[in-house]
Design a protein around this motif. Structure first.
Motif, PDB file in Angstrom:
ATOM      1  N   ALA A   1      41.956  28.039  49.167  1.00 47.33           N
ATOM      2  CA  ALA A   1      42.344  27.621  47.820  1.00 47.33           C
ATOM      3  C   ALA A   1      41.492  28.221  46.712  1.00 47.33           C
ATOM      4  O   ALA A   1      41.969  28.410  45.595  1.00 47.33           O
ATOM      5  N   LEU A   2      40.218  28.545  47.014  1.00 48.86           N
ATOM      6  CA  LEU A   2      39.311  28.960  45.955  1.00 48.86           C
ATOM      7  C   LEU A   2      38.714  30.350  46.133  1.00 48.86           C
ATOM      8  O   LEU A   2      38.383  31.005  45.142  1.00 48.86           O
ATOM      9  N   LEU A   3      38.550  30.808  47.385  1.00 45.04           N
ATOM     10  CA  LEU A   3      37.796  32.032  47.629  1.00 45.04           C
ATOM     11  C   LEU A   3      38.649  33.253  47.958  1.00 45.04           C
ATOM     12  O   LEU A   3      38.329  34.370  47.532  1.00 45.04           O
ATOM     13  N   ASN A   4      39.690  33.063  48.725  1.00 46.29           N
ATOM     14  CA  ASN A   4      40.495  34.185  49.192  1.00 46.29           C
ATOM     15  C   ASN A   4      41.324  34.764  48.035  1.00 46.29           C
ATOM     16  O   ASN A   4      42.200  34.083  47.499  1.00 46.29           O
ATOM     17  N   PRO A   5      41.088  36.022  47.645  1.00 47.57           N
ATOM     18  CA  PRO A   5      41.821  36.606  46.514  1.00 47.57           C
ATOM     19  C   PRO A   5      43.333  36.639  46.719  1.00 47.57           C
ATOM     20  O   PRO A   5      44.090  36.678  45.744  1.00 47.57           O
ATOM     21  N   ASN A   6      43.774  36.618  47.972  1.00 45.31           N
ATOM     22  CA  ASN A   6      45.205  36.696  48.260  1.00 45.31           C
ATOM     23  C   ASN A   6      45.906  35.346  48.151  1.00 45.31           C
ATOM     24  O   ASN A   6      47.140  35.306  48.056  1.00 45.31           O
ATOM     25  N   THR A   7      45.153  34.251  48.201  1.00 41.27           N
ATOM     26  CA  THR A   7      45.786  32.929  48.208  1.00 41.27           C
ATOM     27  C   THR A   7      45.267  31.993  47.120  1.00 41.27           C
ATOM     28  O   THR A   7      45.906  30.991  46.825  1.00 41.27           O
ATOM     29  N   ARG A   8      44.130  32.291  46.520  1.00 39.92           N
ATOM     30  CA  ARG A   8      43.544  31.362  45.550  1.00 39.92           C
ATOM     31  C   ARG A   8      44.358  31.334  44.261  1.00 39.92           C
ATOM     32  O   ARG A   8      45.039  32.305  43.896  1.00 39.92           O
ATOM     33  N   ASN A   9      44.253  30.217  43.569  1.00 42.34           N
ATOM     34  CA  ASN A   9      44.948  30.032  42.300  1.00 42.34           C
ATOM     35  C   ASN A   9      43.891  29.922  41.204  1.00 42.34           C
ATOM     36  O   ASN A   9      43.186  28.915  41.114  1.00 42.34           O
ATOM     37  N   VAL A  10      43.763  30.961  40.406  1.00 41.66           N
ATOM     38  CA  VAL A  10      42.726  30.994  39.368  1.00 41.66           C
ATOM     39  C   VAL A  10      43.329  31.485  38.060  1.00 41.66           C
ATOM     40  O   VAL A  10      44.400  32.100  38.043  1.00 41.66           O
ATOM     41  N   GLU A  11      42.618  31.199  36.985  1.00 41.90           N
ATOM     42  CA  GLU A  11      43.032  31.681  35.662  1.00 41.90           C
ATOM     43  C   GLU A  11      41.847  32.325  34.968  1.00 41.90           C
ATOM     44  O   GLU A  11      40.750  31.765  34.946  1.00 41.90           O
ATOM     45  N   GLN A  12      42.079  33.503  34.421  1.00 41.22           N
ATOM     46  CA  GLN A  12      41.052  34.178  33.638  1.00 41.22           C
ATOM     47  C   GLN A  12      41.126  33.672  32.200  1.00 41.22           C
ATOM     48  O   GLN A  12      42.211  33.535  31.629  1.00 41.22           O
ATOM     49  N   LEU A  13      39.975  33.371  31.621  1.00 45.32           N
ATOM     50  CA  LEU A  13      39.959  32.918  30.232  1.00 45.32           C
ATOM     51  C   LEU A  13      40.087  34.128  29.310  1.00 45.32           C
ATOM     52  O   LEU A  13      39.274  35.046  29.364  1.00 45.32           O
ATOM     53  N   ILE A  14      41.106  34.106  28.474  1.00 43.77           N
ATOM     54  CA  ILE A  14      41.383  35.199  27.546  1.00 43.77           C
ATOM     55  C   ILE A  14      41.218  34.692  26.112  1.00 43.77           C
ATOM     56  O   ILE A  14      41.785  33.661  25.742  1.00 43.77           O
ATOM     57  N   ILE A  15      40.439  35.393  25.320  1.00 43.67           N
ATOM     58  CA  ILE A  15      40.225  35.036  23.917  1.00 43.67           C
ATOM     59  C   ILE A  15      40.952  36.046  23.036  1.00 43.67           C
ATOM     60  O   ILE A  15      40.668  37.236  23.083  1.00 43.67           O
ATOM     61  N   GLU A  16      41.901  35.558  22.247  1.00 46.18           N
ATOM     62  CA  GLU A  16      42.646  36.447  21.357  1.00 46.18           C
ATOM     63  C   GLU A  16      41.970  36.591  19.996  1.00 46.18           C
ATOM     64  O   GLU A  16      42.075  37.628  19.362  1.00 46.18           O
ATOM     65  N   ASP A  17      41.301  35.544  19.539  1.00 50.79           N
ATOM     66  CA  ASP A  17      40.664  35.576  18.228  1.00 50.79           C
ATOM     67  C   ASP A  17      39.332  34.849  18.312  1.00 50.79           C
ATOM     68  O   ASP A  17      39.294  33.625  18.512  1.00 50.79           O
TER      69      ASP A  17
END
Length: 228
Positions: A178-194
């Motif tokens: 759920a957290l470590l495997n890049p092929n199965t984990r569900n993560v979100e990158q924080l993106i700053i627009e402004d």
């Protein structure tokens, strides 16, 4: 211990139990785990003296590897000195976990906004449900909508459905999936627009002044209900 720091990942985990499971599940070549106990100090409501007297803040700074500017009390962003290309915030999928994630985001933004602006910060999204199929295969689903969709696609199948508890109650295999495997984990990158509006929002929501925060929450309360 990988020399390619851009591929190394730091997991800041909620609690010793979750951290222990992540340590057991990790690939030591690329994964490092740092546990925090409870809620970290609120950066926008405390003085620099109190923040830098906090042992966990100091240890996070040491783990990240960036130098501290003694005049500004901020970390000096230098990609060559950064020990991890990706930093993951791993907290439970409940209100307390969300609060811990928000405080960590606030702290890292206060210390070094460039860490977020350049795309190094991620949040993990632990699955709320685990399905065990009749073939004894485990499938992890992030929320109720994903569960409903899965059940609609597998009408008539015999399924064992479990609601996942905190990260500390999941075994190493589950945490790896759920957290470590890049092929199965569900993560979100924080993106700053402004950057400017982000700073204003964090100051409003996390700062010491209550009236602006109350006004914002009242104005956007319906949006929060819709997202639920």
């Amino acid at each position: 211990w990988s020399k390619d720091r851009s591929q190394c990942e730091l997991y800041i985990a909620e609690g010793d139990s979750a951290a222990s499971g992540l340590v057991e599940a990790r690939d030591a070549e690329f994964h490092a785990v740092f546990p925090i106990r409870g809620k970290i100090i609120a950066a926008y409501r405390n003085s620099s003296e109190k923040i830098f007297a906090n042992a966990e803040v100091i240890n996070i700074i040491k783990a990240i590897g960036l130098d501290l500017d003694k005049k500004t009390h901020k970390l000096i962003y230098d990609e060559k000195k950064l020990r991890y290309g990706r930093i993951f915030l791993a907290a439970d999928a409940d209100p307390d976990g969300a609060s811990i994630r928000n405080l960590l985001i606030e702290m890292l933004w206060w210390l070094c906004p460039e860490l977020i602006l350049t795309g190094h910060l991620y949040t993990t999204i632990p699955p709320l449900f685990r399905i065990t199929t009749k073939k004894n295969e485990c499938i992890y689903l992030k929320d109720q909508a994903a569960l409903d969709e899965y059940k609609n696609k597998h009408i008539g199948e015999k399924l064992q459905i479990n609601r996942n508890k905190g990260l500390g109650e999941q075994d190493a295999e589950e945490l790896h999936e759920a957290l470590l495997n890049p092929n199965t984990r569900n993560v979100e990158q924080l993106i700053i627009e402004d950057r400017g509006s982000t700073e204003e929002l964090i100051e409003c929501l996390m700062g010491p002044s209550v009236p602006p925060r109350r006004a914002y929450l009242l104005k956007h309360s319906e949006e929060a209900n819709e997202s639920d």
